[in-house]
Structures are given as structure tokens and as C-alpha cells.
Design a protein around this motif. Structure first.
Motif, PDB file in Angstrom:
ATOM      1  N   PHE A 112       1.035  -1.231  -0.144  1.00 51.55           N
ATOM      2  CA  PHE A 112       0.004  -0.132   0.004  1.00 51.55           C
ATOM      3  C   PHE A 112       0.737   1.149  -0.018  1.00 51.55           C
ATOM      4  CE2 PHE A 112      -2.786   3.212   1.399  1.00 51.55           C
ATOM      5  CZ  PHE A 112      -3.951   2.938   0.920  1.00 51.55           C
ATOM      6  N   SER A 113       2.089   1.268   0.560  1.00 53.98           N
ATOM      7  CA  SER A 113       2.921   2.622   0.716  1.00 53.98           C
ATOM      8  C   SER A 113       3.438   2.958  -0.561  1.00 53.98           C
ATOM      9  CB  SER A 113       3.972   2.323   1.654  1.00 53.98           C
ATOM     10  OG  SER A 113       4.772   1.564   1.321  1.00 53.98           O
ATOM     11  N   LEU A 114       3.592   1.854  -1.666  1.00 59.68           N
ATOM     12  CA  LEU A 114       4.127   2.282  -2.707  1.00 59.68           C
ATOM     13  C   LEU A 114       3.079   2.899  -3.711  1.00 59.68           C
ATOM     14  CD1 LEU A 114       6.488  -0.771  -3.331  1.00 59.68           C
ATOM     15  CD2 LEU A 114       6.972   1.593  -2.703  1.00 59.68           C
ATOM     16  N   LEU A 115       1.891   2.897  -3.291  1.00 62.71           N
ATOM     17  CA  LEU A 115       0.728   3.394  -4.355  1.00 62.71           C
ATOM     18  C   LEU A 115       0.584   4.812  -4.582  1.00 62.71           C
ATOM     19  CD1 LEU A 115      -2.232   0.571  -3.394  1.00 62.71           C
ATOM     20  CD2 LEU A 115      -0.173   0.584  -5.156  1.00 62.71           C
ATOM     21  N   ASN A 116       1.280   5.505  -3.759  1.00 57.36           N
ATOM     22  CA  ASN A 116       1.225   6.833  -3.984  1.00 57.36           C
ATOM     23  C   ASN A 116       1.977   7.428  -5.372  1.00 57.36           C
ATOM     24  OD1 ASN A 116       3.825   6.540  -3.127  1.00 57.36           O
ATOM     25  ND2 ASN A 116       3.778   8.296  -1.546  1.00 57.36           N
ATOM     26  N   THR A 117       2.516   6.392  -6.114  1.00 55.84           N
ATOM     27  CA  THR A 117       3.288   6.838  -7.457  1.00 55.84           C
ATOM     28  C   THR A 117       2.760   5.939  -8.551  1.00 55.84           C
ATOM     29  OG1 THR A 117       5.405   5.423  -7.088  1.00 55.84           O
ATOM     30  CG2 THR A 117       5.476   7.862  -6.378  1.00 55.84           C
ATOM     31  N   GLU A 118       2.815   6.088  -9.783  1.00 59.71           N
ATOM     32  CA  GLU A 118       2.561   5.173 -11.000  1.00 59.71           C
ATOM     33  C   GLU A 118       3.590   4.006 -10.662  1.00 59.71           C
ATOM     34  OE1 GLU A 118       0.527   3.353 -13.778  1.00 59.71           O
ATOM     35  OE2 GLU A 118      -0.131   5.148 -12.565  1.00 59.71           O
ATOM     36  N   ALA A 119       4.830   4.345 -10.665  1.00 52.75           N
ATOM     37  CA  ALA A 119       5.680   3.429 -10.703  1.00 52.75           C
ATOM     38  C   ALA A 119       5.697   2.382  -9.374  1.00 52.75           C
ATOM     39  CB  ALA A 119       7.282   3.828 -10.482  1.00 52.75           C
ATOM     40  N   GLY A 120       5.377   2.718  -8.513  1.00 51.74           N
ATOM     41  CA  GLY A 120       5.101   1.888  -7.250  1.00 51.74           C
ATOM     42  C   GLY A 120       3.923   1.073  -7.617  1.00 51.74           C
ATOM     43  N   GLY A 121       2.844   1.720  -8.003  1.00 53.70           N
ATOM     44  CA  GLY A 121       1.487   0.820  -8.503  1.00 53.70           C
ATOM     45  C   GLY A 121       1.934  -0.063  -9.482  1.00 53.70           C
ATOM     46  N   ARG A 122       2.728   0.301 -10.412  1.00 51.80           N
ATOM     47  CA  ARG A 122       3.129  -0.905 -11.388  1.00 51.80           C
ATOM     48  C   ARG A 122       3.723  -1.992 -10.839  1.00 51.80           C
ATOM     49  NH1 ARG A 122       2.768   0.451 -16.982  1.00 51.80           N
ATOM     50  NH2 ARG A 122       1.570   2.793 -17.253  1.00 51.80           N
ATOM     51  N   GLN A 123       4.686  -1.784  -9.866  1.00 52.58           N
ATOM     52  CA  GLN A 123       5.279  -2.734  -8.986  1.00 52.58           C
ATOM     53  C   GLN A 123       4.364  -3.589  -8.418  1.00 52.58           C
ATOM     54  OE1 GLN A 123       8.684  -3.704  -9.131  1.00 52.58           O
ATOM     55  NE2 GLN A 123       7.972  -5.449  -7.595  1.00 52.58           N
ATOM     56  N   ILE A 124       3.310  -3.235  -7.638  1.00 43.51           N
ATOM     57  CA  ILE A 124       2.504  -3.855  -6.884  1.00 43.51           C
ATOM     58  C   ILE A 124       1.608  -4.755  -7.869  1.00 43.51           C
ATOM     59  CG2 ILE A 124       0.625  -3.919  -5.150  1.00 43.51           C
ATOM     60  CD1 ILE A 124       3.688  -3.148  -4.196  1.00 43.51           C
ATOM     61  N   GLU A 125       1.019  -3.797  -8.885  1.00 41.66           N
ATOM     62  CA  GLU A 125       0.315  -4.773  -9.900  1.00 41.66           C
ATOM     63  C   GLU A 125       0.898  -6.267 -10.490  1.00 41.66           C
ATOM     64  OE1 GLU A 125      -2.377  -3.460 -13.589  1.00 41.66           O
ATOM     65  OE2 GLU A 125      -0.528  -2.514 -13.305  1.00 41.66           O
ATOM     66  N   ALA A 126       2.491  -6.005 -10.811  1.00 37.11           N
ATOM     67  CA  ALA A 126       3.260  -6.895 -11.308  1.00 37.11           C
ATOM     68  C   ALA A 126       3.290  -7.844 -10.310  1.00 37.11           C
ATOM     69  CB  ALA A 126       4.738  -6.408 -11.886  1.00 37.11           C
ATOM     70  N   MET A 127       3.349  -7.531  -8.787  1.00 37.21           N
ATOM     71  CA  MET A 127       3.340  -8.778  -7.742  1.00 37.21           C
ATOM     72  C   MET A 127       2.257  -9.411  -7.891  1.00 37.21           C
ATOM     73  SD  MET A 127       5.789  -6.884  -4.827  1.00 37.21           S
ATOM     74  CE  MET A 127       5.918  -8.178  -3.623  1.00 37.21           C
ATOM     75  N   LEU A 128       1.176  -8.846  -8.014  1.00 37.11           N
ATOM     76  CA  LEU A 128      -0.203  -9.284  -7.807  1.00 37.11           C
ATOM     77  C   LEU A 128      -0.276 -10.429  -9.147  1.00 37.11           C
ATOM     78  CD1 LEU A 128      -2.269  -6.320  -6.740  1.00 37.11           C
ATOM     79  CD2 LEU A 128      -1.846  -8.534  -5.447  1.00 37.11           C
ATOM     80  N   HIS A 129      -0.060  -9.867 -10.348  1.00 34.52           N
ATOM     81  CA  HIS A 129      -0.088 -10.777 -11.411  1.00 34.52           C
ATOM     82  C   HIS A 129       0.814 -12.056 -11.169  1.00 34.52           C
ATOM     83  CE1 HIS A 129      -2.739  -8.606 -13.721  1.00 34.52           C
ATOM     84  NE2 HIS A 129      -2.174  -7.516 -13.695  1.00 34.52           N
ATOM     85  N   GLY A 130       2.066 -11.767 -10.659  1.00 36.56           N
ATOM     86  CA  GLY A 130       2.661 -12.952 -10.232  1.00 36.56           C
ATOM     87  C   GLY A 130       2.050 -13.915  -9.484  1.00 36.56           C
ATOM     88  N   ILE A 131       1.483 -13.360  -8.247  1.00 39.68           N
ATOM     89  CA  ILE A 131       0.884 -14.232  -7.313  1.00 39.68           C
ATOM     90  C   ILE A 131      -0.137 -15.005  -8.076  1.00 39.68           C
ATOM     91  CG2 ILE A 131      -0.649 -14.282  -5.456  1.00 39.68           C
ATOM     92  CD1 ILE A 131       0.941 -11.704  -4.506  1.00 39.68           C
ATOM     93  N   ALA A 132      -0.883 -14.294  -8.885  1.00 48.41           N
ATOM     94  CA  ALA A 132      -2.021 -15.046  -9.615  1.00 48.41           C
ATOM     95  C   ALA A 132      -1.580 -16.112 -10.681  1.00 48.41           C
ATOM     96  CB  ALA A 132      -2.717 -13.820 -10.423  1.00 48.41           C
ATOM     97  N   HIS A 133      -0.295 -15.995 -10.915  1.00 48.27           N
ATOM     98  CA  HIS A 133       0.285 -17.234 -11.826  1.00 48.27           C
ATOM     99  C   HIS A 133       1.268 -17.844 -11.200  1.00 48.27           C
ATOM    100  CE1 HIS A 133      -1.410 -14.098 -14.606  1.00 48.27           C
ATOM    101  NE2 HIS A 133      -1.254 -15.027 -15.677  1.00 48.27           N
ATOM    102  N   GLY A 134       1.376 -17.876  -9.804  1.00 48.86           N
ATOM    103  CA  GLY A 134       1.988 -18.741  -8.844  1.00 48.86           C
ATOM    104  C   GLY A 134       3.358 -18.423  -8.989  1.00 48.86           C
ATOM    105  N   ILE A 135       3.813 -17.269  -9.299  1.00 49.14           N
ATOM    106  CA  ILE A 135       5.290 -16.983  -9.293  1.00 49.14           C
ATOM    107  C   ILE A 135       5.631 -16.524  -7.739  1.00 49.14           C
ATOM    108  CG2 ILE A 135       6.902 -15.354 -10.164  1.00 49.14           C
ATOM    109  CD1 ILE A 135       5.370 -15.461 -12.899  1.00 49.14           C
ATOM    110  N   TYR A 136       4.768 -15.712  -7.155  1.00 49.30           N
ATOM    111  CA  TYR A 136       4.995 -15.138  -5.764  1.00 49.30           C
ATOM    112  C   TYR A 136       4.316 -15.904  -4.742  1.00 49.30           C
ATOM    113  CZ  TYR A 136       7.562 -11.177  -7.940  1.00 49.30           C
ATOM    114  OH  TYR A 136       8.386 -10.463  -8.648  1.00 49.30           O
ATOM    115  N   SER A 137       4.479 -15.837  -3.588  1.00 52.34           N
ATOM    116  CA  SER A 137       3.437 -16.251  -2.681  1.00 52.34           C
ATOM    117  C   SER A 137       3.139 -15.226  -1.670  1.00 52.34           C
ATOM    118  CB  SER A 137       3.995 -17.567  -1.863  1.00 52.34           C
ATOM    119  OG  SER A 137       5.306 -17.127  -1.094  1.00 52.34           O
TER     120      SER A 137
END
Length: 137
Positions: A112-137
Motif C-alpha cells: 500500500f505504501s508504494l501506491l502514491n506513485t505510478e511506478a510503485g503501483g506498477r510494481q504492486i500490480e506486477a507482484m499481484l499478477h505474479g501471485i495470480a500465476h503462482g510466481i510469488y506467494s
């Protein structure tokens, strides 16, 4: 099967295209639209840290002003990421827990703390997509 959460669920807007969303952001959303984010579980502190300070929000409400494009863009980013997290984790409670949990991958910061910038939001979005595809836990 449950429906996927949308910007309408979190901000009360339902743009039909990227252009329409961009135009909504340029115009700024009414401050009342933030009430939906709060109703979905975002705290006063989280809203202040990422979207708009309480003092500024109070002034905008008193004057009947919309959010600025920058504030609107932040609100849209938060809504989009929280909706994606809800979709990935299957429920809002788990999504919010994940967004509030400090992560080693983020140098002990919360997503959540990274969502104040677009770059941070993209990082969190990438992590969530990774979780959805079994890359992260």
C-alpha cells in the motif's frame, strides 16, 4: 462464480474505454466518490497517505470542488490495485491484509505504501499478477 471487482465498486465510475478514464481523471472526481473507497475498508490514514490529505479534502468538500487530476489519478490507482488484489486473493479482507503487510521484497515496506506513485503501483500490480500465476506467494 463471483464477479470481478471494478472501478465502479470502488469509486463509482464505469469508464468504457481508456480514453474515457483519462478524461474522467483530467476533470477530477467529486470528493464524495472517495466514500466508496472508505466503505470498502481503506482507512482514513491510508487515504491521507496516498490520495489526499484530510485538510485538503475538508477544504475541497466545503467548496464543492472536485479532486484534482493528480488526486483523482491516485484514487483510481488505489481502487484499481485494491480491486486486483481482491480478485487475486478471492476476497477483500485478504487483499487488504496483503496490501498492509510489510514485505521483504519491498525493503520491508507495505504494498500500500508504494501506491502514491505510478511506478510503485506498477510494481504492486506486477507482484499481484505474479501471485495470480503462482510466481510469488
Amino acid at each position: 462464480m463471483a464477479t470481478q471487482p471494478t472501478l465502479k465498486d470502488y469509486l463509482g465510475i464505469a469508464p468504457t474505454s481508456g480514453l474515457e478514464l483519462a478524461e474522467l481523471v483530467e476533470k477530477g472526481l467529486p470528493t464524495k466518490n472517495l466514500d466508496l473507497l472508505k466503505a470498502k475498508g481503506l482507512t482514513f490514514t491510508e487515504m491521507a497517505a496516498v490520495v489526499i490529505s484530510p485538510r485538503t479534502l475538508k477544504h475541497r468538500k466545503a467548496r464543492g470542488e472536485n479532486l484534482t487530476p493528480v488526486e483523482t489519478e491516485r484514487a483510481v490507482r488505489v481502487a484499481r490495485i485494491v480491486a486486483l488484489a481482491e480478485e487475486v486473493f478471492g476476497n477483500r479482507e485478504t487483499a487488504l491484509l496483503w496490501l498492509r503487510h510489510h514485505s521483504d521484497r519491498l525493503n520491508d515496506r507495505t504494498p500500500f505504501s508504494l501506491l502514491n506513485t505510478e511506478a510503485g503501483g506498477r510494481q504492486i500490480e506486477a507482484m499481484l499478477h505474479g501471485i495470480a500465476h503462482g510466481i510469488y506467494s
